[in-house]
Design an enzyme around this catalytic site. Structure first.
Site, PDB file in Angstrom:
ATOM      1  N   ALA A  13      40.055  -0.243  28.483  1.00  6.89           N
ATOM      2  CA  ALA A  13      39.906   0.261  29.768  1.00  6.89           C
ATOM      3  C   ALA A  13      38.936   1.437  29.880  1.00  6.89           C
ATOM      4  CB  ALA A  13      40.516   0.436  30.239  1.00  6.89           C
ATOM      5  N   ARG A  15      35.331   2.126  28.395  1.00  9.57           N
ATOM      6  CA  ARG A  15      34.493   2.284  28.530  1.00  9.57           C
ATOM      7  C   ARG A  15      33.958   0.750  28.580  1.00  9.57           C
ATOM      8  NH1 ARG A  15      33.254   4.082  22.866  1.00  9.57           N
ATOM      9  NH2 ARG A  15      34.925   2.398  22.003  1.00  9.57           N
ATOM     10  N   ASN A  90      40.749  -7.372  27.518  1.00 10.49           N
ATOM     11  CA  ASN A  90      39.561  -7.241  27.072  1.00 10.49           C
ATOM     12  C   ASN A  90      39.348  -5.732  25.632  1.00 10.49           C
ATOM     13  OD1 ASN A  90      36.610  -5.998  28.472  1.00 10.49           O
ATOM     14  ND2 ASN A  90      37.418  -3.906  27.245  1.00 10.49           N
ATOM     15  N   SER A 142      33.956 -14.593  24.704  1.00 16.19           N
ATOM     16  CA  SER A 142      32.339 -14.711  24.571  1.00 16.19           C
ATOM     17  C   SER A 142      31.666 -15.887  23.999  1.00 16.19           C
ATOM     18  CB  SER A 142      31.788 -13.445  22.850  1.00 16.19           C
ATOM     19  OG  SER A 142      30.887 -13.856  22.456  1.00 16.19           O
ATOM     20  N   TYR A 155      33.793 -11.488  14.372  1.00 14.02           N
ATOM     21  CA  TYR A 155      33.968 -11.989  16.208  1.00 14.02           C
ATOM     22  C   TYR A 155      33.959 -13.678  15.980  1.00 14.02           C
ATOM     23  CZ  TYR A 155      32.754 -10.077  20.203  1.00 14.02           C
ATOM     24  OH  TYR A 155      32.324 -10.148  21.882  1.00 14.02           O
ATOM     25  N   ALA A 156      33.265 -14.326  16.079  1.00 15.81           N
ATOM     26  CA  ALA A 156      33.058 -15.985  16.601  1.00 15.81           C
ATOM     27  C   ALA A 156      34.762 -16.022  16.492  1.00 15.81           C
ATOM     28  CB  ALA A 156      31.718 -16.372  16.100  1.00 15.81           C
ATOM     29  N   ALA A 157      35.091 -15.795  14.758  1.00 14.29           N
ATOM     30  CA  ALA A 157      36.802 -16.796  14.433  1.00 14.29           C
ATOM     31  C   ALA A 157      37.830 -15.773  16.265  1.00 14.29           C
ATOM     32  CB  ALA A 157      37.187 -16.606  13.870  1.00 14.29           C
ATOM     33  N   LYS A 159      37.124 -14.665  18.848  1.00 13.65           N
ATOM     34  CA  LYS A 159      37.011 -15.018  20.288  1.00 13.65           C
ATOM     35  C   LYS A 159      37.184 -16.721  20.358  1.00 13.65           C
ATOM     36  CE  LYS A 159      35.637 -11.396  21.841  1.00 13.65           C
ATOM     37  NZ  LYS A 159      36.565 -10.396  22.324  1.00 13.65           N
TER      38      LYS A 159
END
Length: 245
Positions: A13, A15, A90, A142, A155-157, A159
């Protein structure tokens, strides 16, 4: 959109997108419990710059990937607030490398924060929402969940996993008045993409039909819509904020 009297937890929360979401909720009357992972300087800067609404801002340092830490955090939340209305998952990190060169700890840490962190925070908020038969849970995912970029397999996995988690959870809690959705921002001008080279920035902007990166406050407005009472019939959905990507 009036959130007066509602209690919202926002992870990551202090940044970027998380801060924009927290600020937007505060501006509309919510009590915001901002969770951050370790950057005390950013947290203090947020508190000092918050201005109006600072009396409704509560900051907690929590490793969302730690199940016991999340459980302890929610014990405090239940004692202090009894119920929670909104959770925005987030918190997220990147540790880029091609798969053949990726360190195991970088694979694991991205999954731990981005995916397991979302599970942990959702796992313990549900009982507090079920008390009042109302709640809004959101994941900041994403487009990489379905596009994939070289060097971002972890990162893709993570998301893609968020989307799957959201889909299942939305069906589990719908009868309890709790909705669960994803907001999927594309290229947003935050610290998360500060390590991109000038050439990469030019290349990525050419990929975006509106020819620019998004702003954190543009994502926050979409989050607030799905977090509001009027979005009661929207659940199990992914809202893209990508400039047409």
């Amino acid at each position: 959109m009036d959130f007066t009297g509602q209690k919202a937890i926002v992870t990551g929360a202090t940044r970027g997108i998380g801060r924009a979401i927290a600020e937007a909720l505060l501006a509309r009357g919510a009590v915001v419990i901002g969770v951050y992972g370790g950057n005390d300087e950013a947290a203090e800067r947020f508190r000092q710059e918050c201005g109006q609404g600072v009396d409704r801002l509560f900051l907690h340092k929590v490793d969302v990937s730690d199940y016991q830490a999340a459980q302890s955090f929610y014990a405090v939340m239940e004692e202090q607030f009894d119920t929670i209305d909104i959770l925005v998952n987030n918190a997220g990190i990147r540790r880029d490398a091609v798969v053949a060169m990726m360190k195991e700890e970088n694979w694991r840490r991205v999954l731990d924060i981005n995916l397991t962190g979302g599970f942990n925070m959702s796992r313990f908020v549900i009982p507090l929402m079920m008390k009042q038969k109302y709640g809004r849970i959101l994941f900041i995912t994403s487009p990489m969940a379905h596009l994939g970029f070289p060097g971002q397999a972890n990162y893709a996995a993570s998301k893609a996993g968020q989307v799957g988690l959201m889909k299942s959870l939305s069906k589990e809690v719908a009868k309890r008045g709790i909705t669960v959705n994803c907001v999927s921002p594309g290229f947003i001008a935050t610290e998360l993409i500060e390590d991109l080279t000038v050439d990469q920035i030019k290349q990525y902007k050419r990929m975006v039909p509106v020819r620019r990166f998004g702003r954190p406050e543009e994502v926050a407005e979409a989050v607030l819509f799905l977090a509001g009472r009027k979005a009661a019939y929207i659940t199990g959905s992914v809202l893209d904020i990508t400039g047409g990507l």
